[in-house]
Write a protein that holds these residues in place. Sequence first.
Motif, PDB file in Angstrom:
ATOM      1  N   LEU A 107      38.718  15.515  30.048  1.00  0.00           N
ATOM      2  CA  LEU A 107      39.020  14.107  29.820  1.00  0.00           C
ATOM      3  C   LEU A 107      40.510  13.866  30.018  1.00  0.00           C
ATOM      4  CD1 LEU A 107      36.922  13.040  26.691  1.00  0.00           C
ATOM      5  CD2 LEU A 107      36.656  12.253  29.049  1.00  0.00           C
ATOM      6  N   GLN A 108      40.817  12.879  30.848  1.00  0.00           N
ATOM      7  CA  GLN A 108      42.203  12.505  31.055  1.00  0.00           C
ATOM      8  C   GLN A 108      42.316  10.982  30.992  1.00  0.00           C
ATOM      9  OE1 GLN A 108      43.981  14.366  34.514  1.00  0.00           O
ATOM     10  NE2 GLN A 108      42.838  16.264  34.199  1.00  0.00           N
ATOM     11  N   VAL A 109      43.463  10.505  30.608  1.00  0.00           N
ATOM     12  CA  VAL A 109      43.677   9.067  30.500  1.00  0.00           C
ATOM     13  C   VAL A 109      44.029   8.516  31.885  1.00  0.00           C
ATOM     14  CG1 VAL A 109      45.012   7.229  29.416  1.00  0.00           C
ATOM     15  CG2 VAL A 109      44.463   9.301  28.120  1.00  0.00           C
ATOM     16  N   ILE A 110      43.142   7.671  32.391  1.00  0.00           N
ATOM     17  CA  ILE A 110      43.349   7.022  33.687  1.00  0.00           C
ATOM     18  C   ILE A 110      43.267   5.512  33.489  1.00  0.00           C
ATOM     19  CG2 ILE A 110      42.534   6.797  36.069  1.00  0.00           C
ATOM     20  CD1 ILE A 110      43.532   9.585  35.419  1.00  0.00           C
ATOM     21  N   ASP A 111      44.349   4.806  33.806  1.00  0.00           N
ATOM     22  CA  ASP A 111      44.396   3.351  33.631  1.00  0.00           C
ATOM     23  C   ASP A 111      44.017   2.948  32.202  1.00  0.00           C
ATOM     24  OD1 ASP A 111      45.104   3.052  36.299  1.00  0.00           O
ATOM     25  OD2 ASP A 111      43.017   2.897  36.956  1.00  0.00           O
ATOM     26  N   GLY A 112      44.450   3.733  31.255  1.00  0.00           N
ATOM     27  CA  GLY A 112      44.211   3.395  29.860  1.00  0.00           C
ATOM     28  C   GLY A 112      42.869   3.841  29.321  1.00  0.00           C
ATOM     29  N   SER A 113      42.036   4.476  30.158  1.00  0.00           N
ATOM     30  CA  SER A 113      40.713   4.907  29.697  1.00  0.00           C
ATOM     31  C   SER A 113      40.562   6.414  29.861  1.00  0.00           C
ATOM     32  CB  SER A 113      39.613   4.193  30.497  1.00  0.00           C
ATOM     33  OG  SER A 113      39.707   2.805  30.361  1.00  0.00           O
ATOM     34  N   LEU A 114      39.785   6.998  28.958  1.00  0.00           N
ATOM     35  CA  LEU A 114      39.482   8.420  29.076  1.00  0.00           C
ATOM     36  C   LEU A 114      38.436   8.611  30.161  1.00  0.00           C
ATOM     37  CD1 LEU A 114      39.366   9.469  25.313  1.00  0.00           C
ATOM     38  CD2 LEU A 114      41.032  10.206  27.040  1.00  0.00           C
ATOM     39  N   THR A 115      38.763   9.441  31.134  1.00  0.00           N
ATOM     40  CA  THR A 115      37.888   9.643  32.283  1.00  0.00           C
ATOM     41  C   THR A 115      37.726  11.133  32.551  1.00  0.00           C
ATOM     42  OG1 THR A 115      38.738   7.599  33.239  1.00  0.00           O
ATOM     43  CG2 THR A 115      37.553   9.084  34.727  1.00  0.00           C
ATOM     44  N   PRO A 116      36.476  11.623  32.733  1.00  0.00           N
ATOM     45  CA  PRO A 116      36.286  13.035  33.077  1.00  0.00           C
ATOM     46  C   PRO A 116      36.749  13.301  34.511  1.00  0.00           C
ATOM     47  CG  PRO A 116      34.241  12.027  32.249  1.00  0.00           C
ATOM     48  CD  PRO A 116      35.199  10.926  32.571  1.00  0.00           C
ATOM     49  N   LEU A 117      37.636  14.252  34.668  1.00  0.00           N
ATOM     50  CA  LEU A 117      38.122  14.615  36.003  1.00  0.00           C
ATOM     51  C   LEU A 117      37.972  16.114  36.212  1.00  0.00           C
ATOM     52  CD1 LEU A 117      41.414  12.506  36.299  1.00  0.00           C
ATOM     53  CD2 LEU A 117      39.176  12.008  37.320  1.00  0.00           C
ATOM     54  N   ALA A 118      37.619  16.496  37.421  1.00  0.00           N
ATOM     55  CA  ALA A 118      37.460  17.919  37.740  1.00  0.00           C
ATOM     56  C   ALA A 118      38.829  18.579  37.869  1.00  0.00           C
ATOM     57  CB  ALA A 118      36.681  18.071  39.029  1.00  0.00           C
ATOM     58  N   THR A 119      38.891  19.826  37.415  1.00  0.00           N
ATOM     59  CA  THR A 119      40.101  20.620  37.598  1.00  0.00           C
ATOM     60  C   THR A 119      39.880  21.583  38.759  1.00  0.00           C
ATOM     61  OG1 THR A 119      39.254  22.190  35.972  1.00  0.00           O
ATOM     62  CG2 THR A 119      40.722  20.491  35.172  1.00  0.00           C
ATOM     63  N   GLN A 120      40.916  22.225  39.170  1.00  0.00           N
ATOM     64  CA  GLN A 120      40.807  23.168  40.280  1.00  0.00           C
ATOM     65  C   GLN A 120      40.611  24.584  39.740  1.00  0.00           C
ATOM     66  OE1 GLN A 120      44.156  22.711  42.924  1.00  0.00           O
ATOM     67  NE2 GLN A 120      43.144  21.062  44.036  1.00  0.00           N
ATOM     68  N   GLY A 121      39.686  25.308  40.368  1.00  0.00           N
ATOM     69  CA  GLY A 121      39.494  26.701  40.000  1.00  0.00           C
ATOM     70  C   GLY A 121      40.764  27.494  40.258  1.00  0.00           C
ATOM     71  N   LEU A 122      40.945  28.542  39.467  1.00  0.00           N
ATOM     72  CA  LEU A 122      42.190  29.314  39.577  1.00  0.00           C
ATOM     73  C   LEU A 122      41.990  30.698  40.173  1.00  0.00           C
ATOM     74  CD1 LEU A 122      43.694  28.480  36.049  1.00  0.00           C
ATOM     75  CD2 LEU A 122      44.189  27.358  38.236  1.00  0.00           C
ATOM     76  N   THR A 123      40.740  31.149  40.227  1.00  0.00           N
ATOM     77  CA  THR A 123      40.500  32.519  40.660  1.00  0.00           C
ATOM     78  C   THR A 123      39.388  32.580  41.699  1.00  0.00           C
ATOM     79  OG1 THR A 123      38.995  32.816  38.792  1.00  0.00           O
ATOM     80  CG2 THR A 123      41.257  33.555  38.490  1.00  0.00           C
ATOM     81  N   ALA A 124      39.438  33.640  42.491  1.00  0.00           N
ATOM     82  CA  ALA A 124      38.421  33.844  43.519  1.00  0.00           C
ATOM     83  C   ALA A 124      37.200  34.535  42.915  1.00  0.00           C
ATOM     84  CB  ALA A 124      38.992  34.683  44.655  1.00  0.00           C
ATOM     85  N   LEU A 125      36.115  34.488  43.643  1.00  0.00           N
ATOM     86  CA  LEU A 125      34.888  35.159  43.211  1.00  0.00           C
ATOM     87  C   LEU A 125      35.162  36.644  43.019  1.00  0.00           C
ATOM     88  CD1 LEU A 125      31.786  35.104  42.795  1.00  0.00           C
ATOM     89  CD2 LEU A 125      31.572  35.560  45.255  1.00  0.00           C
ATOM     90  N   ASP A 126      34.789  37.151  41.857  1.00  0.00           N
ATOM     91  CA  ASP A 126      35.008  38.560  41.565  1.00  0.00           C
ATOM     92  C   ASP A 126      33.672  39.303  41.548  1.00  0.00           C
ATOM     93  OD1 ASP A 126      34.079  37.209  39.385  1.00  0.00           O
ATOM     94  OD2 ASP A 126      35.240  38.307  37.903  1.00  0.00           O
ATOM     95  N   ASN A 127      33.732  40.615  41.405  1.00  0.00           N
ATOM     96  CA  ASN A 127      32.519  41.421  41.279  1.00  0.00           C
ATOM     97  C   ASN A 127      32.687  42.333  40.064  1.00  0.00           C
ATOM     98  OD1 ASN A 127      30.571  43.593  41.519  1.00  0.00           O
ATOM     99  ND2 ASN A 127      30.136  42.768  43.557  1.00  0.00           N
ATOM    100  N   ILE A 128      31.837  42.115  39.078  1.00  0.00           N
ATOM    101  CA  ILE A 128      31.956  42.872  37.831  1.00  0.00           C
ATOM    102  C   ILE A 128      30.706  43.710  37.584  1.00  0.00           C
ATOM    103  CG2 ILE A 128      33.564  41.274  36.756  1.00  0.00           C
ATOM    104  CD1 ILE A 128      31.178  39.972  35.331  1.00  0.00           C
ATOM    105  N   SER A 129      29.968  43.971  38.638  1.00  0.00           N
ATOM    106  CA  SER A 129      28.707  44.703  38.478  1.00  0.00           C
ATOM    107  C   SER A 129      28.945  46.110  37.907  1.00  0.00           C
ATOM    108  CB  SER A 129      27.973  44.794  39.817  1.00  0.00           C
ATOM    109  OG  SER A 129      28.784  45.445  40.780  1.00  0.00           O
ATOM    110  N   GLY A 130      30.105  46.690  38.201  1.00  0.00           N
ATOM    111  CA  GLY A 130      30.381  48.038  37.728  1.00  0.00           C
ATOM    112  C   GLY A 130      30.468  48.150  36.221  1.00  0.00           C
ATOM    113  N   ALA A 131      30.746  47.041  35.546  1.00  0.00           N
ATOM    114  CA  ALA A 131      30.843  47.045  34.086  1.00  0.00           C
ATOM    115  C   ALA A 131      29.528  46.676  33.410  1.00  0.00           C
ATOM    116  CB  ALA A 131      31.943  46.081  33.640  1.00  0.00           C
ATOM    117  N   GLY A 132      28.479  46.472  34.239  1.00  0.00           N
ATOM    118  CA  GLY A 132      27.187  46.093  33.691  1.00  0.00           C
ATOM    119  C   GLY A 132      26.407  47.274  33.155  1.00  0.00           C
ATOM    120  N   PRO A 133      25.151  47.098  32.802  1.00  0.00           N
ATOM    121  CA  PRO A 133      24.393  45.855  32.955  1.00  0.00           C
ATOM    122  C   PRO A 133      24.748  44.817  31.880  1.00  0.00           C
ATOM    123  CG  PRO A 133      23.020  47.494  31.880  1.00  0.00           C
ATOM    124  CD  PRO A 133      24.302  48.180  32.246  1.00  0.00           C
TER     125      PRO A 133
END
Length: 518
Positions: A107-133
């Motif tokens: 939620l961010q304030v846009i033109d005086g109203s709270l509006t849901p806005l998407a953020t940008q991802g920060l990381t690339a697709l990882d692979n964590i299969s080795g720590a599974g199951p």
Amino acid sequence: MKKLNKILLAALAVTLFSCDDDFENPVEDFVVTSGTADFSKYVALGNSLTSGYTDNALFISGQTNSYPNILAGLMKPAGGGEFKTPFMQDEIGGFTNLPGFAGKLELQVIDGSLTPLATQGLTALDNISGAGPYQNMGVPGAKSYHLVAPGYGNPAGLAQGLANPYFARFASTATTSVIADAVAQNPTFFSLWIGNNDVLGYAIAGGTGVDQTGNTNPATYGSSDISDANVVKGAINSALQALTANGAKGVIANIPSVTSVPYFTTVPHAPLSPANPSFGPMIPTLNATYAGLNQVFDALGVPERKITFSQSAASAVVIKDKDLPNLQPQITAALTPVIGAAQATLFGITYGQARQATAKDKLVLPSSNYIGKVDTERVQALMQMGLSQEQAGQLSVAGVTYPLEDKWVLSENEVSKAEAAVTKYNAAIFELSRTYDLAIVDVYSQMAKLSTVQGIKYYGNTYTTTFVSGGAFSLDGIHLTGTGYAIVANMFADAINTKYGSNLRHVFPGNYPGIKIP
């Protein structure tokens, strides 16, 4: 008087503690037991609702507050074992190297109203299969048949849309399936909540997909299609057959009405208020403009398609309903002598399948940011047809002079198709729960209760499906908050206790996060 006060306080204490006894807080002499179930190896399967997806993304705290993780915590004192979650890398979610996977909504304030806005991802697709199951095997985006599909986690298939990045993160091999990886863990207990996406994609897309009833080949389905009920039943049956082969017990959940969630209930069909200074003064001109078209509708015997805007009450938006007979030729022919061939043709094209919405139509949540705005692409298209910029703009006001396209609204007919699919899926899920002697969670009925004004109450707090203020649904209007997932965990605990004679306790939903207000 003091004595009376003591009595009142004592009575209040009894009331409070009788409520609190039902939650997971330590209580002396309360022994949690598993009944006839064995929780030592619990595996959860499903889609985004199982993974802990919230605010349109998957991120660490959402996963922490997933209903399986909460449920595993309740199982712990009854012999529950390790429950491992394939945690994302941060609190944002999304992938930087895959298109279409943004970070969570905030939620961010846009033109005086709270509006849901998407953020940008920060990381690339990882692979964590080795720590599974991993025991939380909820895969966002998965449909019923995806769980039994080999290669659904193959990174090589991501570019073609043949694989799912969330499963690719923790799949044991490129050729395995979700079910195969679950069975390989030899679970003693499982939960399965799947089938929602087999119809939800159709609804979210405003019914632009195809109802594939009668087509039992899912390889031919589009992402926004409704899956055939026999496909859903067959996939779930295959999954249950594999999961119960070693004697494991489990719980299965049916799916809620897809149109009862805030994504479809927040934007009213009649949002055009005459008190709106951007709309009210336009009403006389709009009604005069539509007068000629309305005469044509009367002459054609379809007065229900006339378009008028009230000067004393909110009016319905104008939509395009692809299930209506296309009256383009008749409109064009009738208006040509009045306004000329060019403009009559434009009216025929624009309003051939137009009508005003009714309460039975469901406007999707993103339409709230579109209705009443000038559609710039439409303006450009009209200018290329020879209209001036001013004329093009006048005929491009979304939902007012430019009927909302299919993607913005789930029409009454499309709602019926979606709900019919839900009914069929749930009948199949109920039948399979009996076949495999499983506990069943009636999420459909519980969510219906949540969608009422009375909602569901815990310890004096009321939770509903009302967008933001109801507390249960996140900013995407489809997925739950931590609070909502806690309510679902309690539903699962109740069903397990009823079936297996265990006494898993409840969690207090108020202890889990809702929507973060800046």
